[in-house]
Motif scaffolding. Sequence first.
Motif, PDB file in Angstrom:
ATOM      1  N   PRO A 151       0.851  -1.216  -0.001  1.00 39.81           N
ATOM      2  CA  PRO A 151       0.093   0.069   0.055  1.00 39.81           C
ATOM      3  C   PRO A 151       0.828   1.206   0.025  1.00 39.81           C
ATOM      4  CG  PRO A 151      -0.365  -1.374   2.186  1.00 39.81           C
ATOM      5  CD  PRO A 151       0.566  -2.130   1.236  1.00 39.81           C
ATOM      6  N   ALA A 152       1.906   1.179   0.600  1.00 36.35           N
ATOM      7  CA  ALA A 152       2.678   2.538   0.865  1.00 36.35           C
ATOM      8  C   ALA A 152       3.125   2.993  -0.523  1.00 36.35           C
ATOM      9  CB  ALA A 152       3.905   2.386   1.825  1.00 36.35           C
ATOM     10  N   ARG A 153       3.882   2.014  -1.235  1.00 36.78           N
ATOM     11  CA  ARG A 153       4.391   2.255  -2.574  1.00 36.78           C
ATOM     12  C   ARG A 153       3.452   2.404  -3.567  1.00 36.78           C
ATOM     13  NH1 ARG A 153       9.897   0.573  -5.404  1.00 36.78           N
ATOM     14  NH2 ARG A 153       9.272   1.516  -7.635  1.00 36.78           N
ATOM     15  N   PHE A 154       2.187   1.793  -3.559  1.00 34.97           N
ATOM     16  CA  PHE A 154       1.105   2.074  -4.511  1.00 34.97           C
ATOM     17  C   PHE A 154       0.649   3.425  -4.292  1.00 34.97           C
ATOM     18  CE2 PHE A 154      -3.280   2.161  -5.477  1.00 34.97           C
ATOM     19  CZ  PHE A 154      -3.506   1.532  -6.755  1.00 34.97           C
ATOM     20  N   ILE A 155       0.478   3.922  -3.091  1.00 38.74           N
ATOM     21  CA  ILE A 155       0.094   5.229  -2.692  1.00 38.74           C
ATOM     22  C   ILE A 155       0.834   6.503  -3.369  1.00 38.74           C
ATOM     23  CG2 ILE A 155      -0.425   7.020  -0.781  1.00 38.74           C
ATOM     24  CD1 ILE A 155      -1.899   4.732   0.439  1.00 38.74           C
ATOM     25  N   ARG A 156       2.115   6.205  -3.168  1.00 37.35           N
ATOM     26  CA  ARG A 156       3.455   7.017  -3.636  1.00 37.35           C
ATOM     27  C   ARG A 156       3.345   7.007  -5.219  1.00 37.35           C
ATOM     28  NH1 ARG A 156       8.774   5.168  -4.336  1.00 37.35           N
ATOM     29  NH2 ARG A 156      10.089   7.055  -5.227  1.00 37.35           N
ATOM     30  N   LEU A 157       3.479   5.795  -5.790  1.00 35.30           N
ATOM     31  CA  LEU A 157       3.091   6.142  -7.302  1.00 35.30           C
ATOM     32  C   LEU A 157       1.556   6.747  -7.746  1.00 35.30           C
ATOM     33  CD1 LEU A 157       4.487   2.310  -8.146  1.00 35.30           C
ATOM     34  CD2 LEU A 157       5.590   4.501  -8.557  1.00 35.30           C
ATOM     35  N   ALA A 158       0.828   6.490  -6.947  1.00 37.29           N
ATOM     36  CA  ALA A 158      -0.657   7.152  -7.353  1.00 37.29           C
ATOM     37  C   ALA A 158      -0.454   8.658  -7.270  1.00 37.29           C
ATOM     38  CB  ALA A 158      -1.508   6.576  -6.560  1.00 37.29           C
ATOM     39  N   LEU A 159       0.117   8.958  -6.184  1.00 33.97           N
ATOM     40  CA  LEU A 159       0.606  10.338  -5.975  1.00 33.97           C
ATOM     41  C   LEU A 159       1.169  11.176  -7.092  1.00 33.97           C
ATOM     42  CD1 LEU A 159       0.812  10.778  -2.076  1.00 33.97           C
ATOM     43  CD2 LEU A 159      -1.043  11.525  -3.559  1.00 33.97           C
ATOM     44  N   ILE A 160       2.512  10.451  -7.540  1.00 32.96           N
ATOM     45  CA  ILE A 160       3.138  10.929  -8.443  1.00 32.96           C
ATOM     46  C   ILE A 160       2.461  11.114  -9.846  1.00 32.96           C
ATOM     47  CG2 ILE A 160       5.350  10.269 -10.032  1.00 32.96           C
ATOM     48  CD1 ILE A 160       6.533   8.907  -7.295  1.00 32.96           C
ATOM     49  N   TRP A 161       1.592  10.086 -10.056  1.00 32.02           N
ATOM     50  CA  TRP A 161       0.653  10.234 -11.281  1.00 32.02           C
ATOM     51  C   TRP A 161      -0.218  11.378 -11.133  1.00 32.02           C
ATOM     52  CZ3 TRP A 161       1.437   8.615 -15.775  1.00 32.02           C
ATOM     53  CH2 TRP A 161       2.339   7.685 -16.205  1.00 32.02           C
ATOM     54  N   ALA A 162      -0.923  11.624 -10.081  1.00 31.57           N
ATOM     55  CA  ALA A 162      -1.745  12.722  -9.854  1.00 31.57           C
ATOM     56  C   ALA A 162      -1.086  14.161 -10.090  1.00 31.57           C
ATOM     57  CB  ALA A 162      -2.340  12.581  -8.321  1.00 31.57           C
ATOM     58  N   VAL A 163       0.284  14.118  -9.565  1.00 34.60           N
ATOM     59  CA  VAL A 163       0.800  15.246  -9.656  1.00 34.60           C
ATOM     60  C   VAL A 163       1.240  15.543 -11.109  1.00 34.60           C
ATOM     61  CG1 VAL A 163       3.127  16.565  -9.441  1.00 34.60           C
ATOM     62  CG2 VAL A 163       1.960  15.443  -7.345  1.00 34.60           C
ATOM     63  N   LEU A 164       1.669  14.628 -11.883  1.00 34.67           N
ATOM     64  CA  LEU A 164       1.800  14.656 -13.205  1.00 34.67           C
ATOM     65  C   LEU A 164       0.677  15.134 -14.059  1.00 34.67           C
ATOM     66  CD1 LEU A 164       4.252  11.534 -14.043  1.00 34.67           C
ATOM     67  CD2 LEU A 164       4.915  13.992 -14.147  1.00 34.67           C
ATOM     68  N   ILE A 165      -0.449  14.426 -13.842  1.00 37.73           N
ATOM     69  CA  ILE A 165      -1.562  14.652 -14.604  1.00 37.73           C
ATOM     70  C   ILE A 165      -2.230  16.107 -14.207  1.00 37.73           C
ATOM     71  CG2 ILE A 165      -4.076  13.982 -14.890  1.00 37.73           C
ATOM     72  CD1 ILE A 165      -3.155  11.184 -14.435  1.00 37.73           C
ATOM     73  N   VAL A 166      -2.134  16.254 -12.989  1.00 38.04           N
ATOM     74  CA  VAL A 166      -2.572  17.751 -12.692  1.00 38.04           C
ATOM     75  C   VAL A 166      -1.802  19.026 -13.299  1.00 38.04           C
ATOM     76  CG1 VAL A 166      -2.794  19.655 -11.006  1.00 38.04           C
ATOM     77  CG2 VAL A 166      -3.851  17.131 -10.750  1.00 38.04           C
ATOM     78  N   GLY A 167      -0.363  18.826 -13.326  1.00 39.72           N
ATOM     79  CA  GLY A 167       0.736  19.579 -14.180  1.00 39.72           C
ATOM     80  C   GLY A 167       0.353  19.585 -15.444  1.00 39.72           C
ATOM     81  N   LEU A 168       0.071  18.487 -15.977  1.00 38.42           N
ATOM     82  CA  LEU A 168      -0.186  18.598 -17.559  1.00 38.42           C
ATOM     83  C   LEU A 168      -1.642  19.317 -17.801  1.00 38.42           C
ATOM     84  CD1 LEU A 168       0.991  15.104 -18.879  1.00 38.42           C
ATOM     85  CD2 LEU A 168       1.962  17.223 -19.208  1.00 38.42           C
ATOM     86  N   VAL A 169      -2.755  19.232 -17.002  1.00 34.06           N
ATOM     87  CA  VAL A 169      -3.834  19.794 -17.457  1.00 34.06           C
ATOM     88  C   VAL A 169      -3.640  21.437 -17.012  1.00 34.06           C
ATOM     89  CG1 VAL A 169      -5.933  20.249 -16.271  1.00 34.06           C
ATOM     90  CG2 VAL A 169      -5.126  17.883 -16.687  1.00 34.06           C
ATOM     91  N   LEU A 170      -2.802  21.742 -15.998  1.00 29.03           N
ATOM     92  CA  LEU A 170      -2.753  23.181 -15.782  1.00 29.03           C
ATOM     93  C   LEU A 170      -1.759  23.804 -17.003  1.00 29.03           C
ATOM     94  CD1 LEU A 170      -1.758  23.344 -11.948  1.00 29.03           C
ATOM     95  CD2 LEU A 170      -3.811  24.045 -13.140  1.00 29.03           C
ATOM     96  N   VAL A 171      -0.867  23.143 -17.581  1.00 25.66           N
ATOM     97  CA  VAL A 171       0.051  23.398 -18.702  1.00 25.66           C
ATOM     98  C   VAL A 171      -0.837  23.763 -19.722  1.00 25.66           C
ATOM     99  CG1 VAL A 171       1.733  22.869 -20.307  1.00 25.66           C
ATOM    100  CG2 VAL A 171       2.225  22.737 -17.780  1.00 25.66           C
ATOM    101  N   ILE A 172      -1.704  22.578 -20.215  1.00 22.62           N
ATOM    102  CA  ILE A 172      -2.615  22.756 -21.250  1.00 22.62           C
ATOM    103  C   ILE A 172      -3.562  23.911 -21.332  1.00 22.62           C
ATOM    104  CG2 ILE A 172      -4.634  21.667 -22.426  1.00 22.62           C
ATOM    105  CD1 ILE A 172      -3.149  19.081 -21.954  1.00 22.62           C
ATOM    106  N   GLN A 173      -4.052  24.244 -19.844  1.00 17.90           N
ATOM    107  CA  GLN A 173      -5.076  25.178 -19.768  1.00 17.90           C
ATOM    108  C   GLN A 173      -4.276  26.748 -19.913  1.00 17.90           C
ATOM    109  OE1 GLN A 173      -7.150  24.759 -16.150  1.00 17.90           O
ATOM    110  NE2 GLN A 173      -8.729  23.443 -16.979  1.00 17.90           N
TER     111      GLN A 173
END
Length: 59
Positions: free
Chosen positions: A31-53
Amino acid sequence: MNLMATLTSIVAIGCCLLLVSQHSGLRELGPARFIRLALIWAVLIVGLVLVIQVFGSGA
């Protein structure tokens, strides 16, 4: 991008991540590593959405 397109994109990406998370290799991470990877992906996705906007169509 208008609000509906943004929401649709976020839901679609969330569904894709949910499907990927069902892979047995990810379940073996713990669970710890899974949550860490999920947070990394969430930051990448939010960052890309902001750049696109910010730099997107300019409309």
